[in-house]
Motif scaffolding. Structure first.
Motif, PDB file in Angstrom:
ATOM      1  N   GLU A  83       1.130  -1.255   0.126  1.00  0.00           N
ATOM      2  CA  GLU A  83       0.010  -0.173   0.125  1.00  0.00           C
ATOM      3  C   GLU A  83       0.974   1.017   0.072  1.00  0.00           C
ATOM      4  N   ASP A  86       2.914   1.259  -3.109  1.00  0.00           N
ATOM      5  CA  ASP A  86       2.181   1.762  -4.208  1.00  0.00           C
ATOM      6  C   ASP A  86       2.182   3.440  -4.636  1.00  0.00           C
ATOM      7  N   VAL A  87       1.856   3.787  -3.744  1.00  0.00           N
ATOM      8  CA  VAL A  87       1.819   5.367  -3.350  1.00  0.00           C
ATOM      9  C   VAL A  87       2.931   5.839  -4.198  1.00  0.00           C
ATOM     10  N   ARG A  88       4.238   5.280  -3.699  1.00  0.00           N
ATOM     11  CA  ARG A  88       5.868   6.066  -3.901  1.00  0.00           C
ATOM     12  C   ARG A  88       5.559   5.183  -5.293  1.00  0.00           C
ATOM     13  N   LEU A  90       3.424   5.144  -7.719  1.00  0.00           N
ATOM     14  CA  LEU A  90       2.560   6.552  -8.624  1.00  0.00           C
ATOM     15  C   LEU A  90       3.316   8.374  -8.526  1.00  0.00           C
ATOM     16  N   LEU A  91       3.625   8.195  -7.946  1.00  0.00           N
ATOM     17  CA  LEU A  91       4.330   9.795  -7.690  1.00  0.00           C
ATOM     18  C   LEU A  91       5.710  10.295  -7.581  1.00  0.00           C
ATOM     19  N   MET A 148       2.841  15.110   0.155  1.00  0.00           N
ATOM     20  CA  MET A 148       1.853  14.190  -0.218  1.00  0.00           C
ATOM     21  C   MET A 148       3.394  13.542   0.019  1.00  0.00           C
ATOM     22  N   LEU A 149       3.711  13.138  -0.382  1.00  0.00           N
ATOM     23  CA  LEU A 149       5.527  11.983  -0.383  1.00  0.00           C
ATOM     24  C   LEU A 149       5.902  12.002   0.927  1.00  0.00           C
ATOM     25  N   VAL A 152       4.460   9.495   3.652  1.00  0.00           N
ATOM     26  CA  VAL A 152       4.239   8.171   3.279  1.00  0.00           C
ATOM     27  C   VAL A 152       6.425   8.321   3.871  1.00  0.00           C
TER      28      VAL A 152
END
Length: 214
Positions: A83, A86-88, A90-91, A148-149, A152
């Motif tokens: 999870e 996945d954010v990393r 994408l960004l 946002m990065l 996380v």
């Protein structure tokens, strides 16, 4: 949020940093209870700064607060790791492309690699690695994307801490970092973004294979 957060009191900040350091170095294990009275005695403070520090750490994803169990160090499993990563995925590559398009300085990234190579322990190396990644996305020109990065970062570091405890792999990752920076310095935006994507994806898949619920 539309308003600036209030400054964190110094005692709360002290406890927050100490507990975070314990979590990110493995001194406090995933699932371990964080008892307010014990922490207050350990750090020589009242329960109030401890409680506030734990609330802040819960907001960053390092601590889980439960009405029945109290506060515990967040447990890392494959679902949580994928999870976060996945954010990393994408960004971060997109942010790096923007950083390179703006021709922002990559000297902080180079300096972070030097610090990582010279690190004397896992905690110092982990911090330098986080600084390397942040140096690639912070100058992207979009403060919201950078925040946002940032949100996380701690959770990603916790994943790394657990993974490194099972299988130290920082030498491989250091080589991947050098390759990312080499391509970035050569103005190869596509190559750098692809190398960064592959670096993030291979780490989480290697450390937490799909379907693994350790």
């Amino acid at each position: 949020m539309a308003f600036a957060p209030s400054p964190i009191p110094s005692r709360t900040q002290y406890v927050l940093e100490a507990v975070k350091h314990g979590i990110l170095t493995g001194g406090l294990s995933p699932g371990q209870a964080l008892v307010e009275t014990e922490l207050a005695t350990r750090f020589g403070v009242s329960k109030t700064p401890v409680r506030e520090a734990l609330k802040t750490l819960a907001g960053t994803g390092l601590v889980v607060m439960s009405q029945y169990k109290g506060a515990t160090v967040r447990t890392v499993d494959a679902a949580m790791a994928h999870e976060v990563y996945d954010v990393r995925l994408l960004l971060e590559p997109a942010a790096l492309r923007r950083t390179l398009a703006r021709r922002a300085s990559l000297e902080p990234a180079r300096a972070a690699l030097i610090r990582a190579d010279a690190a004397e322990d896992r905690a110092e190396r982990s911090l330098a690695n986080r600084e390397f990644h942040r140096a690639l996305y912070l100058p992207c020109g979009n403060p919201l994307l950078a925040r946002m990065l940032d949100d996380v970062r701690d959770q990603a570091a916790l994943v790394s801490t657990v993974a490194w405890a099972a299988e130290p792999s920082w030498e491989r990752e250091a080589g991947e970092h050098r390759e990312i920076l080499r391509r970035a310095l050569a103005d190869d935006a596509d190559g750098a973004a692809t190398a960064l994507h592959d670096h993030i994806a291979s780490f989480v898949q290697r450390a937490f294979p799909e379907g693994d619920h350790a």
